[in-house]
Write a protein that holds these residues in place. Structure first.
Motif, PDB file in Angstrom:
ATOM      1  N   MET A 173       0.815  -1.214   0.000  1.00  0.00           N
ATOM      2  CA  MET A 173       0.000   0.000   0.000  1.00  0.00           C
ATOM      3  C   MET A 173       0.853   1.271   0.000  1.00  0.00           C
ATOM      4  N   GLY A 174       2.149   1.122  -0.154  1.00  0.00           N
ATOM      5  CA  GLY A 174       3.020   2.286  -0.290  1.00  0.00           C
ATOM      6  C   GLY A 174       3.626   2.789   0.995  1.00  0.00           C
ATOM      7  N   THR A 175       2.914   2.669   2.108  1.00  0.00           N
ATOM      8  CA  THR A 175       3.435   3.069   3.417  1.00  0.00           C
ATOM      9  C   THR A 175       2.966   2.065   4.464  1.00  0.00           C
ATOM     10  N   GLU A 176       3.545   2.165   5.625  1.00  0.00           N
ATOM     11  CA  GLU A 176       3.088   1.371   6.758  1.00  0.00           C
ATOM     12  C   GLU A 176       1.778   1.945   7.293  1.00  0.00           C
ATOM     13  N   PHE A 177       1.069   1.150   8.040  1.00  0.00           N
ATOM     14  CA  PHE A 177      -0.105   1.622   8.787  1.00  0.00           C
ATOM     15  C   PHE A 177       0.344   2.694   9.774  1.00  0.00           C
ATOM     16  N   ASP A 178      -0.478   3.727   9.934  1.00  0.00           N
ATOM     17  CA  ASP A 178      -0.197   4.849  10.842  1.00  0.00           C
ATOM     18  C   ASP A 178       1.053   5.617  10.436  1.00  0.00           C
ATOM     19  N   TYR A 179       1.289   5.720   9.139  1.00  0.00           N
ATOM     20  CA  TYR A 179       2.382   6.561   8.648  1.00  0.00           C
ATOM     21  C   TYR A 179       1.844   7.975   8.478  1.00  0.00           C
ATOM     22  N   PHE A 180       2.433   8.927   9.185  1.00  0.00           N
ATOM     23  CA  PHE A 180       1.950  10.305   9.148  1.00  0.00           C
ATOM     24  C   PHE A 180       2.766  11.126   8.154  1.00  0.00           C
ATOM     25  N   GLY A 181       2.350  11.069   6.927  1.00  0.00           N
ATOM     26  CA  GLY A 181       3.036  11.798   5.858  1.00  0.00           C
ATOM     27  C   GLY A 181       2.173  11.816   4.619  1.00  0.00           C
ATOM     28  N   LYS A 182       2.510  12.678   3.677  1.00  0.00           N
ATOM     29  CA  LYS A 182       1.696  12.846   2.478  1.00  0.00           C
ATOM     30  C   LYS A 182       1.597  11.571   1.647  1.00  0.00           C
ATOM     31  N   GLU A 183       2.600  10.702   1.768  1.00  0.00           N
ATOM     32  CA  GLU A 183       2.587   9.469   0.979  1.00  0.00           C
ATOM     33  C   GLU A 183       1.422   8.550   1.342  1.00  0.00           C
ATOM     34  N   ALA A 184       0.847   8.737   2.537  1.00  0.00           N
ATOM     35  CA  ALA A 184      -0.291   7.918   2.964  1.00  0.00           C
ATOM     36  C   ALA A 184      -1.623   8.506   2.534  1.00  0.00           C
ATOM     37  N   HIS A 185      -1.602   9.706   1.954  1.00  0.00           N
ATOM     38  CA  HIS A 185      -2.839  10.361   1.555  1.00  0.00           C
ATOM     39  C   HIS A 185      -3.440   9.721   0.308  1.00  0.00           C
ATOM     40  N   HIS A 186      -4.759   9.743   0.244  1.00  0.00           N
ATOM     41  CA  HIS A 186      -5.436   9.183  -0.929  1.00  0.00           C
ATOM     42  C   HIS A 186      -5.109   9.957  -2.197  1.00  0.00           C
ATOM     43  N   ASP A 187      -4.895  11.256  -2.074  1.00  0.00           N
ATOM     44  CA  ASP A 187      -4.661  12.069  -3.262  1.00  0.00           C
ATOM     45  C   ASP A 187      -3.185  12.140  -3.664  1.00  0.00           C
ATOM     46  N   TYR A 188      -2.351  11.369  -2.980  1.00  0.00           N
ATOM     47  CA  TYR A 188      -0.933  11.307  -3.351  1.00  0.00           C
ATOM     48  C   TYR A 188      -0.771  10.187  -4.377  1.00  0.00           C
ATOM     49  N   THR A 189      -0.328  10.549  -5.565  1.00  0.00           N
ATOM     50  CA  THR A 189      -0.285   9.567  -6.664  1.00  0.00           C
ATOM     51  C   THR A 189       1.118   9.268  -7.175  1.00  0.00           C
ATOM     52  N   ASP A 190       2.138   9.867  -6.575  1.00  0.00           N
ATOM     53  CA  ASP A 190       3.510   9.595  -7.009  1.00  0.00           C
ATOM     54  C   ASP A 190       3.987   8.285  -6.396  1.00  0.00           C
ATOM     55  N   LEU A 191       3.333   7.230  -6.805  1.00  0.00           N
ATOM     56  CA  LEU A 191       3.573   5.891  -6.267  1.00  0.00           C
ATOM     57  C   LEU A 191       3.616   4.884  -7.408  1.00  0.00           C
ATOM     58  N   PRO A 192       4.238   3.722  -7.202  1.00  0.00           N
ATOM     59  CA  PRO A 192       4.242   2.687  -8.243  1.00  0.00           C
ATOM     60  C   PRO A 192       2.825   2.282  -8.637  1.00  0.00           C
ATOM     61  N   ALA A 193       2.680   1.788  -9.843  1.00  0.00           N
ATOM     62  CA  ALA A 193       1.365   1.422 -10.379  1.00  0.00           C
ATOM     63  C   ALA A 193       0.677   0.351  -9.536  1.00  0.00           C
ATOM     64  N   ASN A 194       1.448  -0.616  -9.044  1.00  0.00           N
ATOM     65  CA  ASN A 194       0.827  -1.690  -8.255  1.00  0.00           C
ATOM     66  C   ASN A 194       0.289  -1.175  -6.926  1.00  0.00           C
ATOM     67  N   VAL A 195       0.979  -0.183  -6.337  1.00  0.00           N
ATOM     68  CA  VAL A 195       0.511   0.408  -5.080  1.00  0.00           C
ATOM     69  C   VAL A 195      -0.799   1.158  -5.309  1.00  0.00           C
ATOM     70  N   LEU A 196      -0.845   1.936  -6.372  1.00  0.00           N
ATOM     71  CA  LEU A 196      -2.068   2.668  -6.699  1.00  0.00           C
ATOM     72  C   LEU A 196      -3.219   1.699  -6.972  1.00  0.00           C
ATOM     73  N   ALA A 197      -2.906   0.576  -7.637  1.00  0.00           N
ATOM     74  CA  ALA A 197      -3.933  -0.427  -7.937  1.00  0.00           C
ATOM     75  C   ALA A 197      -4.443  -1.081  -6.652  1.00  0.00           C
ATOM     76  N   ASN A 198      -3.539  -1.356  -5.728  1.00  0.00           N
ATOM     77  CA  ASN A 198      -3.937  -1.976  -4.458  1.00  0.00           C
ATOM     78  C   ASN A 198      -4.809  -1.039  -3.628  1.00  0.00           C
ATOM     79  N   ARG A 199      -4.438   0.221  -3.570  1.00  0.00           N
ATOM     80  CA  ARG A 199      -5.242   1.202  -2.841  1.00  0.00           C
ATOM     81  C   ARG A 199      -6.615   1.372  -3.506  1.00  0.00           C
ATOM     82  N   HIS A 200      -6.607   1.333  -4.826  1.00  0.00           N
ATOM     83  CA  HIS A 200      -7.877   1.463  -5.555  1.00  0.00           C
ATOM     84  C   HIS A 200      -8.789   0.279  -5.256  1.00  0.00           C
ATOM     85  N   LEU A 201      -8.229  -0.923  -5.186  1.00  0.00           N
ATOM     86  CA  LEU A 201      -9.015  -2.110  -4.871  1.00  0.00           C
ATOM     87  C   LEU A 201      -9.637  -1.975  -3.490  1.00  0.00           C
TER      88      LEU A 201
END
Length: 238
Positions: A173-201
């Motif tokens: 999912m791109g970050t750990e649970f309870d990660y306090f940073g922009k990378e954990a935000h739903h609107d942060y998209t600078d992530l690998p395609a598989n991470v974005l796909a997993n969050r979308h699922l």
């Protein structure tokens, strides 16, 4: 000789009748005993089955439902020190939610199973006293709700959740649970395609069954349309 014939016929008939009755009684006797033994055996089995299936809950089942393994993967972080406060908050890890939340989550999980996945739970109902502990350490309303207001977790309506595969390996999912940073935000998209796909699922299936997320945490979902009071109830440890 003929004058004795009627008498002989009567004697013969009586003997035949007696023999027939005796054979009938002998034939029926074991059947009766077998029936009695079978009935007793069935009764014993029924009693054993009843004893095995009768479970007395240690909580009010009209107000709460418990989410359990193995249908779900449980990694209840606040019952360990593996969390952002680095402290064990709960005496033991159990996952409770309100009945409507449970019903919809089970339905969503059943759909996930058809894809070879199931849900992983990090946190469920959170008693109000523990909300204060989190706020004392992280008094930021972007991540922790002020206990004076009360969170959806305190009402039994929120879940911190992810997805694992059939080997109980969590999807990236791109970050750990309870990660306090922009990378954990739903609107942060600078992530690998598989991470974005997993969050979308995760987001798609949760929203399909009535759950809504929040902007800053990919793992947090709740049923906002329900209305329950904040609760102080703390579950027992088995």
């Amino acid at each position: 000789m003929l004058k004795f014939l009627p008498f002989l016929i009567i004697v013969f008939s009586a003997l035949t009748f007696i023999t027939s009755c005796k054979q009938k009684a002998d034939n029926e006797k074991p059947k009766i005993e077998h029936k009695e033994k079978t009935t007793k055996k069935q009764s014993d089995n029924s009693q054993k089955t009843k004893e095995k299936t009768t479970v007395i809950a240690d909580y009010d089942t009209t107000k709460w439902k418990e989410i359990k393994a193995p249908d779900f993967n449980l990694d209840l972080r606040y019952a360990t020190k593996n969390n952002f406060v680095k402290e064990k908050l709960y005496n033991c890890g159990r996952c409770f939610v309100r009945p409507e939340v449970y019903t919809n989550l089970v339905k969503a999980n059943e759909e996930l199973k058809t894809m070879g996945y199931k849900f992983k739970l990090y946190d469920c109902y959170r008693p109000k006293p523990f909300q204060q502990k989190l706020w004392d350490i992280k008094p930021d309303p972007n991540y922790v709700t002020d206990p004076k207001k009360g969170s959806m977790h305190n009402r039994g309506l929120a879940l911190d959740i992810s997805i694992v595969d059939e080997n109980n390996v969590e999807l990236d999912m791109g970050t750990e649970f309870d990660y306090f940073g922009k990378e954990a935000h739903h609107d942060y998209t600078d992530l690998p395609a598989n991470v974005l796909a997993n969050r979308h699922l995760l987001r798609t299936i949760m929203e399909k069954y009535g759950f809504n997320g929040i902007r800053t945490e990919w793992w947090h979902y709740s049923m906002r349309k329900l209305n329950y009071p904040i609760s102080d109830w703390v579950w027992e440890c088995n």
